[in-house]
Design an enzyme around this catalytic site. Structure first.
Site, PDB file in Angstrom:
ATOM      1  N   CYS A  40     -80.270  -9.799  29.475  1.00  0.00           N
ATOM      2  CA  CYS A  40     -81.500  -9.041  29.255  1.00  0.00           C
ATOM      3  C   CYS A  40     -82.657  -9.666  30.024  1.00  0.00           C
ATOM      4  CB  CYS A  40     -81.825  -8.972  27.769  1.00  0.00           C
ATOM      5  SG  CYS A  40     -83.315  -8.021  27.399  1.00  0.00           S
ATOM      6  N   CYS A  43     -85.941  -9.607  28.075  1.00  0.00           N
ATOM      7  CA  CYS A  43     -86.043 -10.609  27.010  1.00  0.00           C
ATOM      8  C   CYS A  43     -86.310 -12.006  27.554  1.00  0.00           C
ATOM      9  CB  CYS A  43     -84.750 -10.636  26.193  1.00  0.00           C
ATOM     10  SG  CYS A  43     -84.183  -9.043  25.600  1.00  0.00           S
ATOM     11  N   ASP A  44     -85.608 -12.401  28.609  1.00  0.00           N
ATOM     12  CA  ASP A  44     -85.560 -13.812  29.008  1.00  0.00           C
ATOM     13  C   ASP A  44     -86.284 -14.163  30.293  1.00  0.00           C
ATOM     14  OD1 ASP A  44     -84.043 -14.215  26.752  1.00  0.00           O
ATOM     15  OD2 ASP A  44     -82.121 -14.091  27.790  1.00  0.00           O
TER      16      ASP A  44
END
Length: 230
Positions: A40, A43-44
């Site tokens: 992701c 997300c990261d």
């Protein structure tokens, strides 16, 4: 989930089993998830400020992820096994081409993950700058995800052309008494994020509660069904 084959009777059911991320099938891929391997970019990406990272994939999610990573990482490689990207949004391709710290690598395949207690790089099936190894701080695998629709298929639910469960605005499926929420539905289009899934879950729970209230004795032929688990 029971492994004993028990049957359960319920007035309503909410399916919220999400999607299964497609993987490269390499050793350590699952073990090092969260230790250099990610699925992701959204997300990261902020965790890789100043790092060297790579994205595997050639669709819109991969290109969009590479552009996002380029805002944080020092260097981004986007690795795709074909010789051209697979129908990404034109605006994302333009942003990719305008970024000075993103390099597109067409045709190589990642054949192995390097590292000891986490990712330190990858092995390619072709050379890059004289070596088939690429040193990395992070690898983002963006090759798609498939809805978990085994139960949906068993229940005969309507699916769209992306194999997602079709729901209405209150998360009802085509099967009476069964609701669905999250990434396995068509409710949020391409925006598959925790916040949208949580919102759908709240709506599905409210709708299921309304059904139970309307049919407290589960006497309606459409709202009482037995499910085989296992």
């Amino acid at each position: 989930t029971s492994a004993l084959g028990e049957s359960y009777r319920s007035s309503t059911v909410i399916l919220a089993v999400g999607r299964e991320r497609r993987r490269l099938g390499l050793e350590h891929e699952e073990e090092w998830t969260g230790r250099g391997v990610s699925f992701c970019s959204t997300c990261d990406a902020p965790l890789h400020r100043g790092n060297v990272v790579a994205v595997v994939g050639g669709g819109n999610a991969a290109v969009e992820g590479a552009v996002l990573l380029g805002k944080y990482a020092r260097q981004v490689y986007i690795i795709y096994r074909q010789d051209t990207f697979s129908r990404p949004e034109p605006v994302n391709v333009l942003r990719l081409e305008e970024a000075s710290n993103i390099e597109s690598m067409f045709n190589p395949t990642v054949t192995a993950l390097n590292g000891e207690d986490g990712l330190s790089g990858v092995v390619l099936d072709t050379n890059h700058n004289g070596s088939n190894e690429l040193a990395l701080d992070g690898l983002f695998i963006e090759i798609g995800a498939d809805p978990r629709v085994e139960l949906a298929n068993q229940l005969g639910m309507e699916l769209n052309d992306k194999n997602e469960i079709v729901v209405d605005k209150v998360m009802r499926t085509s099967v009476h008494g069964v609701f669905a929420a999250g990434d396995l539905t068509d409710a949020s289009g391409d925006l598959k994020q925790t916040i949208t899934a949580a919102a759908q879950g709240a709506r599905a729970a409210t709708s299921a509660y309304a059904d139970i209230t309307e049919h407290p004795n589960a006497s309606c032929q459409w709202h009482a069904r037995a499910l085989k688990v296992g």
